[in-house]
Design a protein around this motif. Structure first.
Motif, short mmCIF file in Angstrom:
data_model
loop_
_atom_site.label_atom_id
_atom_site.label_comp_id
_atom_site.label_asym_id
_atom_site.label_seq_id
_atom_site.Cartn_x
_atom_site.Cartn_y
_atom_site.Cartn_z
N GLN A 1 9.02 28.08 -18.74
CA GLN A 1 10.04 27.16 -18.23
C GLN A 1 9.47 25.79 -17.93
N VAL A 2 10.25 24.76 -18.20
CA VAL A 2 9.86 23.41 -17.78
C VAL A 2 10.12 23.24 -16.29
N ASP A 3 9.45 22.28 -15.70
CA ASP A 3 9.75 21.89 -14.32
C ASP A 3 10.98 20.98 -14.37
N ASN B 1 10.27 11.95 -19.59
CA ASN B 1 10.32 12.52 -20.95
C ASN B 1 9.64 13.87 -21.12
N ILE B 2 8.85 14.27 -20.12
CA ILE B 2 8.07 15.50 -20.27
C ILE B 2 8.96 16.72 -20.49
N SER C 1 11.88 17.17 -22.05
CA SER C 1 12.35 17.39 -23.43
C SER C 1 11.18 17.68 -24.36
N VAL C 2 10.04 17.02 -24.09
CA VAL C 2 8.84 17.26 -24.92
C VAL C 2 8.39 18.71 -24.79
N LEU C 3 8.32 19.20 -23.57
CA LEU C 3 7.87 20.58 -23.36
C LEU C 3 8.90 21.59 -23.83
N LYS D 1 10.87 21.43 -26.25
CA LYS D 1 10.72 21.57 -27.70
C LYS D 1 9.56 22.52 -28.05
N GLN D 2 8.44 22.35 -27.37
CA GLN D 2 7.29 23.22 -27.62
C GLN D 2 7.59 24.66 -27.19
N TYR D 3 8.22 24.80 -26.05
CA TYR D 3 8.51 26.14 -25.53
C TYR D 3 9.52 26.87 -26.42
N ILE E 1 5.94 27.44 -13.48
CA ILE E 1 6.15 26.00 -13.43
C ILE E 1 4.82 25.26 -13.34
N SER F 1 3.62 24.00 -16.64
CA SER F 1 4.30 22.76 -17.01
C SER F 1 3.79 21.57 -16.20
N ASP F 2 3.57 21.80 -14.92
CA ASP F 2 3.06 20.72 -14.07
C ASP F 2 1.64 20.32 -14.47
N LEU G 1 6.27 12.19 -26.57
CA LEU G 1 6.74 11.58 -25.33
C LEU G 1 7.09 10.11 -25.52
N ALA H 1 10.29 9.77 -27.49
CA ALA H 1 11.44 10.00 -26.61
C ALA H 1 11.69 8.79 -25.73
#
Lengths: 156, 156
Positions: A90-92, A104-105, A107-109, A111-113, B5, B8-9, B136, B139
């Motif tokens: 999961q993204v934060d 922007n992080i 949406s970037v993550l 996509k990778q996830y 999380i 991601s962080d 990034l 975006a």
DNA sequence: TTAACCTGTATTTTTTAAAATTACACCATC
DNA sequence: GATGGTGTAATTTTAAAAAATACAGGTTAA
């Protein structure tokens, strides 16, 4: 935060229903005793499995059934039944949009996830429950408990 | 499921250190403002990244540095720094050993989860942080905020 | 040399999603 | 009609994560 083991419990329940078919050990209370959880939780997971048409149940009757053979059910079927299209990673969701990174992080993550999820799901799709049952009886045999009948049934 | 999380962080922090290198925006307080967490949490994650030799830090100085270029750091490096060899999918550790299913399901599932972990980790190993930085800034460019300098630096 | 600001880390408190519990309408079977 | 079951909503408990607090000690610049 506590993390969920519903996926593991759901697989447990599926295998349990297969192995204990045609017995009177199929009430949510008996199943809960095997999973070591409470009957309501079992019924909740089974409600989800039913909604995904992986099992059939009947109100008032302790007699759940798999809707298809274990060779036709994959780990992915169970995963999607329980988790829907939630990614494992999961993204934060609360990063600061005022910062170029925070903005922007996500949406970037994501996509990778999504990509990682695709690869893991395609692996899950390759594993059918009959493999798990076979592995389970092999493990049981090695420990030599009193379940020769079950062992013989699946070990061929 | 392990809602990580922190992973991601940690990636957020790595990208932040790269992008804000040579500025005075590198204190744990500033980073925490971007991640929207607290400075102690940032320092804790950074302590882990340092232990894995992904970053260098100096007590008292707000000047963390990546130990190698972003093209040489993968998602797997960060994952293993934060999660060690913990699988994304966890077994239920308290199943009933008196039941043939409960007694064996853990080892059966662990084996499958190890395999799934291998496939997802081999995918993580293919993704380097420079890809993320590039994604990034792309975006960012599409949203047209005020960061032309950063966009130009990485968009080539 | 001391004030402002920082890191690193231990300890305690708060938060929050999961799991457990409670409750109850209604079905099945003997 | 008693017993035992399902399905599901509502509430309480729980435990892991995150936040907050505390503080020893490093860094820098006036």
């Amino acid at each position: 935060m506590k993390y969920s083991i519903q996926f593991s419990d759901a697989i447990h329940i599926m295998l349990y229903i297969e192995i204990y078919q045609n017995t009177d050990y199929l009430s949510s209370t008996k199943i809960a005793d095997s999973v070591q959880t409470n009957p309501v939780n079992v019924r909740k997971i089974m409600a989800q499995l039913k909604k995904s048409q992986l099992i059939q149940t009947q109100t008032g009757k302790a007699n759940p059934k798999l809707t298809r053979s274990i060779s036709q059910i994959t780990l992915l079927d169970v995963y999607q039944s329980i988790e829907g299209n939630t990614n494992l990673i999961q993204v934060d969701p609360k990063t600061n949009v005022k910062c170029v990174v925070g903005a922007n992080i996500q949406s970037v993550l994501e996509k990778q996830y999504d990509k990682l999820q695709e690869t893991v799901e395609s692996e899950m799709a390759k594993v059918t429950l009959d493999t798990l049952v076979k592995d389970l009886v092999i493990a049981e045999k090695q420990q030599r408990l009193d379940n020769d009948d079950i062992i013989q049934r699946y070990l061929k």
